[in-house]
Structure formats: C-alpha cells, structure tokens
Design a protein around this motif. Structure first.
Motif, mmCIF file in Angstrom:
data_model
loop_
_atom_site.group_PDB
_atom_site.id
_atom_site.type_symbol
_atom_site.label_atom_id
_atom_site.label_comp_id
_atom_site.label_asym_id
_atom_site.label_seq_id
_atom_site.Cartn_x
_atom_site.Cartn_y
_atom_site.Cartn_z
ATOM 1 N N ASP A 278 1.012 -1.018 0.100
ATOM 2 C CA ASP A 278 0.110 -0.134 -0.031
ATOM 3 C C ASP A 278 1.023 1.184 0.033
ATOM 4 O OD1 ASP A 278 -1.853 2.029 0.541
ATOM 5 O OD2 ASP A 278 -2.770 1.243 2.210
ATOM 6 N N VAL A 279 1.393 1.508 -1.160
ATOM 7 C CA VAL A 279 2.416 2.733 -1.223
ATOM 8 C C VAL A 279 1.880 4.205 -0.962
ATOM 9 C CG1 VAL A 279 3.830 1.479 -2.882
ATOM 10 C CG2 VAL A 279 2.030 2.796 -3.729
ATOM 11 N N ILE A 280 0.406 4.294 -1.197
ATOM 12 C CA ILE A 280 -0.088 5.744 -0.693
ATOM 13 C C ILE A 280 -0.264 5.712 0.714
ATOM 14 C CG2 ILE A 280 -2.263 6.779 -0.640
ATOM 15 C CD1 ILE A 280 -3.151 5.232 -3.308
ATOM 16 N N SER A 281 -0.534 4.930 1.588
ATOM 17 C CA SER A 281 -0.425 5.029 2.962
ATOM 18 C C SER A 281 0.998 4.708 3.288
ATOM 19 C CB SER A 281 -1.154 3.763 3.712
ATOM 20 O OG SER A 281 -2.308 3.711 3.332
ATOM 21 N N ALA A 348 14.711 11.978 -0.859
ATOM 22 C CA ALA A 348 14.117 13.008 -1.398
ATOM 23 C C ALA A 348 13.565 12.618 -2.683
ATOM 24 C CB ALA A 348 15.124 14.031 -1.552
ATOM 25 N N GLY A 349 13.912 11.618 -3.443
ATOM 26 C CA GLY A 349 13.432 11.264 -4.629
ATOM 27 C C GLY A 349 12.204 10.515 -4.276
ATOM 28 N N ALA A 350 12.113 9.537 -3.347
ATOM 29 C CA ALA A 350 11.064 8.695 -3.132
ATOM 30 C C ALA A 350 9.686 9.810 -2.603
ATOM 31 C CB ALA A 350 11.293 8.006 -1.910
ATOM 32 N N LEU A 351 10.366 10.634 -1.787
ATOM 33 C CA LEU A 351 8.896 11.485 -1.481
ATOM 34 C C LEU A 351 8.740 12.595 -2.458
ATOM 35 C CD1 LEU A 351 10.027 12.355 2.171
ATOM 36 C CD2 LEU A 351 8.108 10.895 1.588
ATOM 37 N N ASN A 352 9.565 12.932 -3.374
ATOM 38 C CA ASN A 352 9.098 13.809 -4.614
ATOM 39 C C ASN A 352 7.842 13.014 -5.268
ATOM 40 O OD1 ASN A 352 9.514 15.892 -5.951
ATOM 41 N ND2 ASN A 352 10.706 15.148 -7.581
ATOM 42 N N VAL A 353 8.066 11.920 -5.515
ATOM 43 C CA VAL A 353 6.712 10.961 -6.242
ATOM 44 C C VAL A 353 5.677 11.283 -5.258
ATOM 45 C CG1 VAL A 353 5.855 8.763 -6.535
ATOM 46 C CG2 VAL A 353 8.387 9.195 -6.820
ATOM 47 N N ARG A 354 5.840 11.463 -3.905
ATOM 48 C CA ARG A 354 4.449 11.873 -3.274
ATOM 49 C C ARG A 354 3.996 12.967 -3.544
ATOM 50 N NH1 ARG A 354 3.923 16.052 0.546
ATOM 51 N NH2 ARG A 354 1.983 15.604 1.845
ATOM 52 N N ASN A 355 5.122 14.049 -3.715
ATOM 53 C CA ASN A 355 4.647 15.508 -3.946
ATOM 54 C C ASN A 355 4.111 15.545 -5.247
ATOM 55 O OD1 ASN A 355 5.965 16.066 -1.573
ATOM 56 N ND2 ASN A 355 7.912 16.300 -2.175
ATOM 57 N N SER A 357 1.940 13.647 -6.645
ATOM 58 C CA SER A 357 0.947 12.621 -6.771
ATOM 59 C C SER A 357 -0.324 13.518 -5.982
ATOM 60 C CB SER A 357 0.998 11.541 -6.016
ATOM 61 O OG SER A 357 0.841 11.504 -4.732
ATOM 62 N N PHE A 358 -1.545 12.811 -6.270
ATOM 63 C CA PHE A 358 -2.685 13.435 -5.370
ATOM 64 C C PHE A 358 -2.609 13.689 -3.992
ATOM 65 C CE2 PHE A 358 -3.503 8.917 -5.315
ATOM 66 C CZ PHE A 358 -4.101 8.640 -4.334
ATOM 67 N N ILE A 359 -1.768 12.951 -3.439
ATOM 68 C CA ILE A 359 -1.766 12.931 -1.930
ATOM 69 C C ILE A 359 -0.425 14.061 -1.615
ATOM 70 C CG2 ILE A 359 -2.273 10.418 -1.255
ATOM 71 C CD1 ILE A 359 0.770 9.641 -1.201
ATOM 72 N N GLY A 360 -0.020 14.690 -2.630
ATOM 73 C CA GLY A 360 0.924 15.664 -2.355
ATOM 74 C C GLY A 360 0.229 17.094 -3.120
ATOM 75 N N HIS A 361 0.860 17.545 -4.066
ATOM 76 C CA HIS A 361 0.501 18.774 -4.717
ATOM 77 C C HIS A 361 0.070 18.611 -6.426
ATOM 78 C CE1 HIS A 361 2.721 20.053 -1.180
ATOM 79 N NE2 HIS A 361 3.854 19.539 -1.685
ATOM 80 N N SER A 362 -0.386 17.536 -6.532
ATOM 81 C CA SER A 362 -0.828 17.262 -8.032
ATOM 82 C C SER A 362 -1.955 16.206 -7.907
ATOM 83 C CB SER A 362 0.262 16.603 -8.597
ATOM 84 O OG SER A 362 -0.002 16.452 -10.122
ATOM 85 N N ARG A 363 -2.526 16.137 -9.207
ATOM 86 C CA ARG A 363 -3.672 15.157 -9.162
ATOM 87 C C ARG A 363 -3.258 13.753 -9.684
ATOM 88 N NH1 ARG A 363 -8.581 19.351 -11.707
ATOM 89 N NH2 ARG A 363 -8.616 20.481 -9.905
ATOM 90 N N ASN A 364 -1.859 13.577 -9.972
ATOM 91 C CA ASN A 364 -1.562 12.386 -10.736
ATOM 92 C C ASN A 364 -1.628 11.283 -9.770
ATOM 93 O OD1 ASN A 364 -0.547 14.002 -12.967
ATOM 94 N ND2 ASN A 364 1.288 14.593 -11.925
ATOM 95 N N LYS A 365 -1.682 9.910 -10.072
ATOM 96 C CA LYS A 365 -1.488 8.816 -9.390
ATOM 97 C C LYS A 365 -0.015 8.649 -8.842
ATOM 98 C CE LYS A 365 -0.158 5.479 -13.073
ATOM 99 N NZ LYS A 365 -0.523 4.265 -13.688
ATOM 100 N N VAL A 366 0.137 7.804 -7.687
ATOM 101 C CA VAL A 366 1.393 7.346 -7.255
ATOM 102 C C VAL A 366 1.981 6.455 -8.263
ATOM 103 C CG1 VAL A 366 2.667 6.394 -5.583
ATOM 104 C CG2 VAL A 366 0.715 7.929 -4.973
ATOM 105 N N ASP A 367 3.164 6.852 -8.953
ATOM 106 C CA ASP A 367 3.992 6.115 -9.696
ATOM 107 C C ASP A 367 4.975 5.222 -9.092
ATOM 108 O OD1 ASP A 367 5.809 5.000 -11.626
ATOM 109 O OD2 ASP A 367 5.431 6.652 -12.817
#
Length: 428
Positions: A278-281, A348-355, A357-367
């Motif tokens: 569960d990468v989102i959580s 930083a790279g891993a959390l940039n994926v979060r940033n 995505s929709f759980i950060g500052h975008s509407r994209n899915k988590v890659d």
C-alpha cells in the motif's frame, strides 16, 4: 496465453546464525544449487522469478533476517544467471515445531505471493526440504492459487510440468476473515464478526481488532483501553504485554520518550504498509515520520537543552536549513546517520513521487515504479529488492536514534489468526 511459472523451492535444513557468519556463506548445498540450475534451464520459459523458501531458527532478529534474504538472493542470482530473479522467503521454526504457527506464517506468505503475482502459477519442485513444511506449502498453494497451481518434476534430464486444475469454491467465512487479518483490514474483519456469538475468544478478538483500528488512527488512549479488555481474557500472552508497553510509551509524559516512541510506531505502520504494498499509506506515513525525526533532532539533540519554539515552515527544506545551522554551531550534536539519511537523494526522490501525486501537490496517481527506482537509485532492481533496501536503511537509521524495530503489529496478527482457529474449533 503462456502460463508463467513461479517456481517454489523449499531448501533442506534450518539456517542458524553460525551458518551466516561463515565467510564461505555455505548455507545452501552446492549440489542442490547445481540441481536447481539444471531444472531452471529446462523450464518452458527463459526468465522469471524463483521463490526460495528457507527455514531459520528463532535467534535471528528482524534486521538480520532482512540482511539474510538480501545475501541469499544476490548469491543465488549469481549462480543462476541474470535471467532469473530470486525472492527469498524465511520461515522461523522453533525447536518445538508449532504446526499451527507454521501454517499461519505460510498462509500469510503464500497469500502475499498470490497478490503479488496474480497471473503466475505457483509451481512447486518436489524432493527438496522438510516434508511437513512442503505439505503445508502444497496445501496453501492449492488453496490460494486454485487453478494456478503446478508441480515441476525433474528426472535428471528432462522437466515435466503438471498443472493441477481445481474447481473454484466460494469463499468460506473463515477464509475471508483470515484474509482480512492478513491484509491488515481490521475494520472489515470486525464487521464480519457483527453477528458472531459472544465467547471469551470472540470478545478478545473484537477487542484486539478495535485496538488495531484505533492504533492505526493514532487514538492511542482508546487503543490501550481496548487492549486492556483483551488482556482480561488473554493475560498470559507475551505479545499483549509488549503491546501494552508500546502504547504506554506513546502516551508517556516524558516528551523525549514519547516523541521517540511515536517515530518507532510510525515505522511499524510503514512496515505494515510495505507488507501490504500500500504505497499511498506508506508515503503518507513516510512523509510524516521524516518531519517527526527532524523535529526530534531539533528538540532532543541539543548540546544545551532549551525549549524549541516550532515556527511554521513553508517547506521542509527550511527545517533542514535550521538543523544544518545548529549542527554547524554545535548547538546540536549526534544522530548524524539519521540526519544525513533524511537528507539523502534516495529519501528526497521517493518523497518527490508523493509530492507529484494526488496525496501531495498534484492530481497524478502514485507512480510505484518511479518511487522504488528513485529510492534505490537505479531502475536495475526489483520492487522486492528496493523494499528490502528501504527496510535495511530504516533499521540502521533507527539504531542511530537508539531504538530497534520490532514486529509488534505482525505478532498481533499472528495472535488474531491463532484466536480465529479457536473459534473454528468451537464451531463458531
């Protein structure tokens, strides 16, 4: 459609710590390696993943098992060639050989494989390993993979793959209930118990499920209250005493103890979400735990203790700037491993994926692919290896903070599965 095999090899013997410490790393017999290599070359596919099951004694700590799995995977992949990835599964066996515990652990691991490889065939290779464990693996493989089970026979020259086709039966109440527990879906498991007759076991089970629901929602006082109810019926369970201690630390009045306990608890959650994929959580918790550790350093790593006023920061990098200045001025000292790990490009790279995505500052899915490639530092890896690296890095970082991770949530799950067996035995 080609039937992609997921070969399953149960290695003989039980690995002890002394085996790992040997420089020769002589854990798996060379003759067995040669035999496995010959079988692999004869399979009707040129590449894939081989699952190697290993029995280990209970003296291994969690971080030692993770390290062992990494070593075995790298070692076997060198022996078998670049075309095949190896995934090592460890089963802890004690001297008493608790069969029910073995069944519960294997059920969880096979369930994980079934979810991870939804189109592959669970293909067992006989003649290796302990017959009791092999039989449990066989039963779980057939039960969970149903129409995707096969046996790989080798006569010394040729390989024959025998596919087993079974009728798919409707899910039983108990299988679904246990699957929810294995998947850490405690709310769904609790909902399934709504109409179950109350006994001491069911009261304890419901209380533990409530405890875990509250715990994952950071309602630690409520979680502790539910745990105390469960302990009225299960007072002799060591895992409950350990859990009680953990929850009490999370509510401790000593700020340093409480803050550190909450960092450890966040990593328990992260470990659970890693297990669930569960990468989102996971990313939500990982983002929060990085903040928690940075503020822990600001508050508790001071050379001259004083109360820190946490002004609101517009970005996490302002916190890093403040920490860097304090380290430079010797206002903060120690925990350098944790500090530089959190500043690393991997994190930083891993959390940039979060940033992004929709759980950060975008509407994209988590890659997911970008997440693990960013953390590992290269795309030349598998998700399993990247996650193992994450676990090892986490353990080193926590050790720098003066704590060691545990498997408390997994131990609670084992107890829940154990209790569910008692309900079945009573016909509930």
């Amino acid at each position: 459609m080609e039937k992609k095999l997921l070969p399953q090899i149960l290695m003989p013997g039980t690995i002890k710590k002394s085996d790992v410490n040997e420089q020769s790393f002589n854990i798996i017999n060379e003759e067995n390696i040669k035999k496995i290599s010959r079988i692999v070359k004869k399979l009707p596919q040129d590449d894939g993943t081989i699952v190697v099951w290993l029995l280990v004694d209970p003296s291994f700590q969690k971080y030692e098992l993770t390290s062992l799995q990494q070593k075995i995977e790298l070692w076997l992949e060198k022996k078998l060639g670049d075309e095949w990835d190896v995934e090592a599964m460890t089963i802890v066996v004690d001297h008493e050989w608790d069969i029910e515990k073995l069944e519960d652990d294997i059920e969880r691991l096979v369930h994980k494989l079934c979810v991870q490889y939804p189109f592959s065939y669970f293909a067992q290779i006989p003649t290796f390993g302990d017959p009791i464990v092999y039989q449990i693996l066989f039963l779980e493989g057939v039960r969970q993979f149903t129409k995707r089970y096969a046996t790989i026979y080798f006569d010394g020259e040729n390989v024959h793959v025998e596919h087993t086709v079974l009728a798919i039966h409707s899910e039983t109440w108990m299988k679904q209930f246990r699957d929810f527990i294995i998947d850490h879906d405690y709310e769904a498991a609790l909902e399934m118990m709504k109409d179950i007759e109350e006994t001491e076991e069911t009261i304890a089970l419901k209380s533990l499920l409530h405890m875990m629901i509250d715990r994952l929602n950071f309602a630690f006082e409520d979680s502790l209250a539910h745990l105390k109810i469960a302990m009225m019926y299960l007072s002799d369970e060591d895992v409950l005493l350990e859990t009680k201690k953990n929850l009490e630390l999370l509510l401790d009045k000593n700020m340093k103890k409480r803050d550190l306990a909450r960092i450890v608890e966040l990593y328990r959650h992260i470990d659970m979400y890693l297990d669930m994929d569960d990468v989102i959580s996971l990313l939500i918790r990982f983002y929060r735990v990085r903040e928690a550790i940075l503020f822990y350093l600001l508050q508790h790593a001071q050379t001259i203790p004083y109360t820190v006023e946490f002004a609101k920061k517009s970005t996490i990098y302002e916190v890093f700037d403040e920490l860097e200045e304090k380290y430079s001025n010797w206002e903060i000292d120690g925990y350098y491993g944790a500090y530089f790990y959190l500043k690393s490009a991997n994190v930083a790279g891993a959390l940039n994926v979060r940033n992004h995505s929709f759980i950060g500052h975008s509407r994209n899915k988590v890659d997911v692919k970008t997440l693990w490639n960013s953390y590992f530092g290269t795309s030349r890896t598998t998700y399993t290896k990247a996650k193992r690296r994450f676990i090892m890095d986490t353990m080193i970082m926590l050790r720098d903070l003066g704590v060691m991770p545990d498997e408390n949530i997994m131990d609670i799950n084992r107890l829940l599965l154990q209790l569910s067996r008692k309900i079945v035995l009573k016909g509930k």
